[in-house]
Write a protein that holds these residues in place. Structure first.
Motif, mmCIF file in Angstrom:
data_model
loop_
_atom_site.group_PDB
_atom_site.id
_atom_site.type_symbol
_atom_site.label_atom_id
_atom_site.label_comp_id
_atom_site.label_asym_id
_atom_site.label_seq_id
_atom_site.Cartn_x
_atom_site.Cartn_y
_atom_site.Cartn_z
ATOM 1 N N PHE A 134 0.833 -1.196 0.000
ATOM 2 C CA PHE A 134 0.000 0.000 0.000
ATOM 3 C C PHE A 134 0.873 1.254 0.000
ATOM 4 O O PHE A 134 1.984 1.264 0.554
ATOM 5 C CB PHE A 134 -0.921 0.025 1.212
ATOM 6 C CG PHE A 134 -1.991 -1.027 1.171
ATOM 7 C CD1 PHE A 134 -3.054 -0.924 0.297
ATOM 8 C CD2 PHE A 134 -1.920 -2.136 2.003
ATOM 9 C CE1 PHE A 134 -4.041 -1.890 0.251
ATOM 10 C CE2 PHE A 134 -2.898 -3.110 1.975
ATOM 11 C CZ PHE A 134 -3.960 -2.992 1.090
ATOM 12 N N ARG A 135 0.356 2.307 -0.598
ATOM 13 C CA ARG A 135 1.061 3.587 -0.645
ATOM 14 C C ARG A 135 0.547 4.483 0.476
ATOM 15 O O ARG A 135 -0.635 4.786 0.556
ATOM 16 C CB ARG A 135 0.845 4.245 -1.996
ATOM 17 C CG ARG A 135 1.536 5.594 -2.169
ATOM 18 C CD ARG A 135 1.356 6.081 -3.597
ATOM 19 N NE ARG A 135 2.118 5.260 -4.526
ATOM 20 C CZ ARG A 135 1.818 5.132 -5.820
ATOM 21 N NH1 ARG A 135 0.763 5.753 -6.326
ATOM 22 N NH2 ARG A 135 2.568 4.379 -6.602
ATOM 23 N N ASP A 140 5.994 4.281 0.137
ATOM 24 C CA ASP A 140 5.232 3.389 -0.738
ATOM 25 C C ASP A 140 5.654 1.961 -0.446
ATOM 26 O O ASP A 140 6.803 1.572 -0.693
ATOM 27 C CB ASP A 140 5.492 3.731 -2.204
ATOM 28 C CG ASP A 140 4.521 3.034 -3.144
ATOM 29 O OD1 ASP A 140 4.065 1.929 -2.794
ATOM 30 O OD2 ASP A 140 4.209 3.590 -4.204
ATOM 31 N N ASN A 159 1.540 -0.900 -6.369
ATOM 32 C CA ASN A 159 1.203 0.191 -7.273
ATOM 33 C C ASN A 159 2.270 0.324 -8.352
ATOM 34 O O ASN A 159 3.435 -0.048 -8.153
ATOM 35 C CB ASN A 159 1.123 1.518 -6.505
ATOM 36 C CG ASN A 159 -0.117 1.615 -5.650
ATOM 37 O OD1 ASN A 159 -1.228 1.555 -6.152
ATOM 38 N ND2 ASN A 159 0.070 1.759 -4.349
ATOM 39 N N ASP A 178 -2.942 0.134 -10.807
ATOM 40 C CA ASP A 178 -3.048 1.584 -10.655
ATOM 41 C C ASP A 178 -3.261 1.990 -9.200
ATOM 42 O O ASP A 178 -2.797 3.041 -8.763
ATOM 43 C CB ASP A 178 -4.189 2.127 -11.519
ATOM 44 C CG ASP A 178 -3.900 2.021 -13.007
ATOM 45 O OD1 ASP A 178 -2.715 2.104 -13.380
ATOM 46 O OD2 ASP A 178 -4.850 1.829 -13.782
ATOM 47 N N ASP A 179 -3.980 1.161 -8.446
ATOM 48 C CA ASP A 179 -4.331 1.527 -7.072
ATOM 49 C C ASP A 179 -4.492 0.244 -6.256
ATOM 50 O O ASP A 179 -5.453 -0.510 -6.454
ATOM 51 C CB ASP A 179 -5.624 2.330 -7.069
ATOM 52 C CG ASP A 179 -6.011 2.856 -5.684
ATOM 53 O OD1 ASP A 179 -5.444 2.380 -4.694
ATOM 54 O OD2 ASP A 179 -6.878 3.738 -5.603
ATOM 55 N N THR A 180 -3.570 -0.019 -5.344
ATOM 56 C CA THR A 180 -3.640 -1.252 -4.562
ATOM 57 C C THR A 180 -4.864 -1.273 -3.648
ATOM 58 O O THR A 180 -5.419 -2.341 -3.381
ATOM 59 C CB THR A 180 -2.372 -1.424 -3.696
ATOM 60 O OG1 THR A 180 -2.085 -0.205 -3.010
ATOM 61 C CG2 THR A 180 -1.195 -1.832 -4.549
ATOM 62 N N VAL A 181 -5.299 -0.114 -3.174
ATOM 63 C CA VAL A 181 -6.490 -0.074 -2.317
ATOM 64 C C VAL A 181 -7.713 -0.554 -3.101
ATOM 65 O O VAL A 181 -8.492 -1.390 -2.629
ATOM 66 C CB VAL A 181 -6.726 1.346 -1.768
ATOM 67 C CG1 VAL A 181 -8.059 1.411 -1.014
ATOM 68 C CG2 VAL A 181 -5.580 1.761 -0.851
ATOM 69 N N GLU A 182 -7.876 -0.047 -4.320
ATOM 70 C CA GLU A 182 -8.993 -0.471 -5.168
ATOM 71 C C GLU A 182 -8.878 -1.943 -5.518
ATOM 72 O O GLU A 182 -9.861 -2.687 -5.495
ATOM 73 C CB GLU A 182 -9.021 0.384 -6.438
ATOM 74 C CG GLU A 182 -10.107 -0.008 -7.439
ATOM 75 C CD GLU A 182 -11.516 0.284 -6.955
ATOM 76 O OE1 GLU A 182 -12.458 -0.314 -7.511
ATOM 77 O OE2 GLU A 182 -11.661 1.095 -6.015
#
Length: 337
Positions: A134-135, A140, A159, A178-182
């Protein structure tokens, strides 16, 4: 187990797969799909189109490649058995019916990885985990993927990082998104869909964690239950809790929020069968402006409540009681139905 390749294919979160396996997924509304194959394989390459499509042509570096339709609906590339890196593969699909989306997997015939355990801390990695980088505000986590792999992780999801050269390790994979959270939210959503179990979600201005622990202590008397650890109740902690599901028979999760829309995302992932709102106070009033707006934000938890599910509220709370009376007034015959 959870097949990460299938998750990626379904939710279109993949940008690149690096590793010796040489697997690639893609998703596109067009009938043309261009991918780059990473890996080196001497096995036959097999393409599996989504239902409703057939392949009409395949080009590799602008050269037509012959292929053989198989009885199971897959296609084998006849003269493409020794693959090197960075081959541009263009596949043209023809629709056989009204299906709109093209999904396919390009693989080298090796076994897809079964991923059952996930971790976001390189120091807590166990053998076979998948590391999530996660960033944060100060660093990061994706930059530490090598540490995770060396500590026993079978792969990493990170990411995209400008200038980062992915180092390939044998029998390991690295997926850049593009987005580890998503991405983790989508993976958790799919894993939740695999379990037909009671899911109890708790939110409220105060008392979430203690209420969660009390409910868990009761539920666990009968079921093998999983609960949110501590107050890991945000857009990272809650999906990571769901990814911890194994042979559990019930799930108790805590959901926190600071702004409108946050509970909407969490409840869409967890799909609770029971939603609990402990109270509506003044926490985060600086972000939301009023207690009435806090009530609206808390009620977002009901958006993901499964059909026939149960909402449990603190009827001693003035705003929740008023909401309950409004339900009695506008719902026939009663909100219990």
């Amino acid at each position: 187990g959870l097949n990460v390749e299938n998750v990626i294919k379904k939710y279109n979160i993949l940008t690149k797969v690096d590793g010796n396996g040489g697997k690639i997924s893609g998703q596109n509304d067009e009938v043309y799909e261009t991918v780059t194959y990473y890996g080196n394989s001497k096995k036959d390459i097999v393409i599996t189109p989504d239902y409703g499509y057939r392949i009409s042509s395949i080009k590799v570096n602008d050269i037509d490649i012959q292929f053989t339709p198989n009885d199971d609906g897959t296609y084998t590339l006849d003269k493409f058995t020794n693959v090197v890196d960075n081959k541009s593969i263009v596949v043209k699909f023809e629709r056989k019916d009204a299906v709109v989306i093209v999904n396919y997997i390009l693989e080298d015939g090796s076994k897809l990885e079964e991923c059952e355990s996930f971790s976001k801390n390189t120091k807590e990695i166990k053998e076979g985990d998948v590391y999530i980088g996660f960033r944060g505000e100060r660093f990061d986590g994706g930059k530490f993927y090598e540490d995770a792999l060396k500590n026993g992780a079978k792969g990493a999801i990170i990411n995209k990082i400008d200038g980062l050269e992915i180092k390939r390790l044998e029998n390991k994979f690295v997926i850049q998104v593009d987005d580890t959270v998503e991405a983790v939210g989508q993976i958790a959503k799919l894993k939740r869909e695999k379990y037909n179990i009671p899911v109890i979600a708790i939110t409220g201005s105060v008392g979430k964690t203690s209420t969660k622990d009390i409910i868990y202590s009761v539920v666990s008397q009968k079921y093998n239950a999983l609960k949110t650890q501590g107050n890991m109740n945000n857009h990272i902690g809650m999906p990571m809790t769901i990814l911890g599901l194994r042979d559990h028979e019930a799930l108790v999760v805590e959901m926190g929020m600071n702004h409108f829309g946050e509970l909407s995302k969490l409840t869409a992932i967890a799909k609770p069968t029971i939603a609990v709102i402990t109270n509506v106070g003044t926490a985060h009033i600086g972000n939301l402006g009023s207690r009435e707006n806090i009530l609206k934000a808390k009620l977002e938890i009901l958006e993901g409540l499964q059909q026939g599910g149960t909402a449990v509220i603190n009827n001693d709370n003035d705003l929740l009681h008023k909401w309950y009376l409004d339900c009695l007034l506008y719902t026939s015959p009663s909100p219990r139905d």
